[in-house]
Design a protein around this motif. Structure first.
Motif, PDB file in Angstrom:
ATOM      1  N   ARG A  29      16.629  92.347  95.317  1.00  0.00           N
ATOM      2  CA  ARG A  29      17.295  91.670  94.214  1.00  0.00           C
ATOM      3  C   ARG A  29      18.416  92.544  93.658  1.00  0.00           C
ATOM      4  O   ARG A  29      18.225  93.324  92.745  1.00  0.00           O
ATOM      5  N   THR A  63      13.267  98.061  93.190  1.00  0.00           N
ATOM      6  CA  THR A  63      12.570  97.951  91.918  1.00  0.00           C
ATOM      7  C   THR A  63      11.076  98.161  92.061  1.00  0.00           C
ATOM      8  O   THR A  63      10.357  98.136  91.088  1.00  0.00           O
TER       9      THR A  63
ATOM     10  N   ASP B 183      11.343  92.153  85.523  1.00  0.00           N
ATOM     11  CA  ASP B 183      12.553  92.416  86.301  1.00  0.00           C
ATOM     12  C   ASP B 183      13.693  92.882  85.407  1.00  0.00           C
ATOM     13  O   ASP B 183      14.492  93.726  85.786  1.00  0.00           O
ATOM     14  N   LYS B 186      13.344  96.509  84.785  1.00  0.00           N
ATOM     15  CA  LYS B 186      13.593  97.296  85.997  1.00  0.00           C
ATOM     16  C   LYS B 186      15.076  97.328  86.347  1.00  0.00           C
ATOM     17  O   LYS B 186      15.585  98.304  86.854  1.00  0.00           O
ATOM     18  N   ARG B 187      15.736  96.213  86.061  1.00  0.00           N
ATOM     19  CA  ARG B 187      17.142  96.119  86.409  1.00  0.00           C
ATOM     20  C   ARG B 187      17.988  97.132  85.634  1.00  0.00           C
ATOM     21  O   ARG B 187      19.047  97.544  86.065  1.00  0.00           O
TER      22      ARG B 187
END
Lengths: 382, 293
Positions: A29, A63, B183, B186-187
């Motif tokens: 991603r 991640t 997410d 984490k991003r």
């Protein structure tokens, strides 16, 4: 494939953007911000050495640990020597996945080509169509419902499940009065000067239980597994803290696929990723896998583990009971829902089920919606 | 390897922390592009230690926030000192102050108790290191809360307005992976997975911490721990446990890594009754022989 190689680009910036696109294609991603940051890092001198570049991009693009292998493959293919074997392998793997999916999705949608639906069952199902029959639908055995009724059943399930969650919350909230909230108290009493008359209280925070669902999708469960999956999916939309797994000969974590807003989307993703549908059963081995890979980080004192299985097992009963014991030590409640228990005169005699019995906190049936609603009691009495 | 990384490895080495090339690269990257770093890995592999080392490497303050379930704004960011506010209202009762003045007074800086997150962005002289430890233990709500801090390095307090960071803190988050982080979080972070060290590295760590321990003993001890890790135990020992064990050897003046000694002090390294029983039933001397060969 040759397109995806840094030598095809004239500048480093373009090559980096190409690499981002390549990673994206392999399900990492990564977005615009990632390529930007990669370029910033490169400007800072992190690109002068291949190893350093790899570590840099790895920390930016991945991640979780599981993505490391994919990343490394992508990196080696893209930045490595031309015509690397990896590219070929990745391509091949992607293709083989697609062929598996088609058949799995068919089975999941309730159409197992290997099994002919019993005509008599269809007959029974037609009798219970229509809104006025909702009460009787609640009690219909899942195995006897044809595809036509799916929609009604789904709506009903959703409605009942919403109700379940609602009641659950109210019960927890009413039980205890919380601490005094000084901040709120002062705000509320500003108009009285400095006298604190009305005390504001912090309401008790909702205890969040984590629900771990282990769904048996082996051949013997075919009749039920789709509905139980639907059940898990509805639970997911109502309760936040859920981990779900499907198992037959091996275990697959499906939590991530449940996040979709549409059930169809979830099913589609499942059929792409869960290739253990309708095979044999080795419950013990699957639980061992669960204990080794997930139990430590998923189970805690606030988790309820629910096994949805008929207990018909080809594996070793000793292993099953040993692994179940391990699960039980880590979870606050272990519940086994067995669709066969709804049958008249059912006794847990199958050797797998027999081995499991001593470890269970609850053993319930799961052959119709009403029995699933029993879950509410289980959840609220932890 | 680029020269800066090499230098960082050496400096960490002097501070008593042995770091691999990969982690060193990531740490340097974190400092250069000023992005938070998320360290994940099993317990006891030196995630928290990394933050301590970076703080002493930069010669700056380390601000630590230990996460737990139910962590909220008042314990992590700020809280008003209510008792003091109430007293102040009483004291100033008879003074002629307008309502606005009063309000300004009691919501002034002297009544604000800064908690770790606010402290980290208001540090005056130098950017501190902010360690958000075991972020996986906090609720998802708190995680969402961190997003503002980690992307813009600012915090909004309704009574005071938005406070921007004077110096961008160096942020290190650690997680044991008891649950998946979102997410979005984490991003905003660099990611690095720390795992159990290789034999050589672990041996170097033990030597570094306990230079008095004899080479033979240390070697056997580390090999034994490595053997245990390969055994699929309920709780695998981390580096912290290895060091504990080495320390207990020193404390008990044991000069031989023998069966008796192992059986007596197995509690340093195994933290579960079943694991202990399993190892004892396997006969420690046979394990010892195996690692010696």
């Amino acid at each position: 494939m040759a397109l995806f190689h840094f030598s095809n680009y004239s500048t480093f910036e373009e090559a980096m953007i190409g690499f981002t696109a390549y990673c994206r294609e392999h399900d990492l991603r990564v977005g615009l911000s990632h390529s930007q940051e990669a370029l910033i890092a490169a400007q800072q001198g992190f690109s002068t050495d291949k190893q350093t570049l790899k570590y840099t991009l790895k920390s930016l693009f991945c991640t979780c640990e599981e993505e490391h292998t994919t990343f490394e493959k992508c990196f080696e293919t893209y930045w490595g020597k031309r015509k690397h074997d990896y590219a070929h392998k990745i391509e091949k793997q992607a293709q083989s996945n697609i062929t598996k999916k088609a058949s799995a999705s068919l089975v999941m949608m309730g159409f197992n080509p290997n099994k002919k639906e019993n005509e008599q069952e269809e007959e029974e199902a037609k009798n219970v169509t229509g809104a006025s029959k909702i009460e009787s639908l609640k009690k219909t055995d899942f195995s006897k419902i044809a595809a036509i009724d799916n929609e009604i059943l789904e709506r009903l399930a959703e409605q009942l499940l919403k109700q379940l969650n609602h009641r659950l919350k109210r019960k927890l909230e009413a039980t205890k009065k919380g601490k005094i909230d000084i901040r709120k108290t002062i705000r509320n009493n500003l108009s009285y000067g400095d006298a604190l008359i009305n005390l504001a209280r912090k309401s008790r925070k909702l205890e969040k239980y984590r629900l771990i669902l282990l769904l048996d999708v082996s051949g013997s469960m075919d009749k039920y597994s789709f509905f139980l999956l639907k059940f898990i999916w509805s639970l997911k939309t109502n309760l936040k803290n859920i981990e779900a797994f499907v198992f037959s000969t091996h275990l697959i974590r499906i939590t991530d696929y449940l996040h979709q807003h549409e059930l169809d989307e979830t099913l589609w993703q499942l059929s792409h990723n869960a290739n253990n549908w309708s095979s044999g059963t080795r419950i013990g081995a699957c639980f061992k896998q669960f204990n080794d890979d997930y139990a430590k980080r998923i189970l805690n004192g606030k988790s309820i583990t629910i096994v949805l299985s008929d207990g018909l097992d080809n594996g070793e009963p000793e292993e099953l009971s040993q692994e179940l014991h391990k699960i039980k030590m880590r979870t606050s409640k272990l519940v086994w829902l067995n669709p066969l228990k709804g049958m008249k005169g059912y006794e847990p005699l199958a050797k797998g089920m027999k081995a499991a019995m001593p470890e269970l906190d609850r053993f319930e049936s799961a052959h119709n919606l009403e029995s699933l609603l029993e879950l509410e009691n289980i959840l609220s009495h932890v | 390897m680029i020269p800066e990384v090499n230098q960082l490895i050496k400096e960490c080495d002097q501070l008593g922390y042995i770091v691999e090339e990969e982690l060193a690269t990531v740490l340097l990257l974190m400092l250069r592009i000023q992005k938070p770093l998320l360290l994940e890995g099993p317990p006891g592999v030196g995630k928290t230690e990394a933050a301590h080392i970076i703080a002493s490497h930069l010669d700056t303050e380390l601000i630590r926030l230990q996460c737990y379930e139910g962590l909220d704004v008042s314990t992590s960011i700020y809280e008003w000192n209510y008792q003091k506010q109430l007293l102040s209202i009483k004291i100033n009762e008879n003074e002629r102050m307008s309502a606005t003045e009063k309000e300004q007074h009691i919501f002034g800086d002297e009544f604000l108790l800064s908690r770790p997150l606010l402290k980290s962005i208001t540090a005056k002289d130098k950017a501190p290191v902010l360690l958000i430890d075991e972020v996986d233990r906090a609720d998802e709500e708190f995680e969402a809360f961190l997003l503002e801090l980690l992307s813009d390095f600012q915090i909004s307090i309704p009574e005071l307005g938005t406070i921007k960071a004077v110096h961008r803190p160096v942020v290190i988050l650690t997680s044991n992976r008891t649950r998946e982080l979102s997410d979005a979080l984490k991003r905003r972070c660099l990611y690095h997975w720390i795992t159990y060290p290789q034999f050589d590295k672990e041996l170097r760590i033990v030597h570094k911490k306990y230079p008095d321990l004899s080479g033979d003993v240390a070697q056997q001890l580390v090999a034994f721990v490595e053997y245990l890790r390969g055994m699929n135990l309920q709780k695998s020992p981390g580096i912290a446990e290895t060091l504990d064990w080495a320390n207990s050897m020193m404390a008990l003046h044991a000069n031989e890594f023998s069966k008796e000694y192992i059986d007596k002090t197995l509690g340093c390294i195994l933290k579960s009754e079943t694991d202990m029983r399993n190892i004892k039933s396997m006969k420690t001397e046979s394990i010892l022989e195996e690692i010696k060969s």
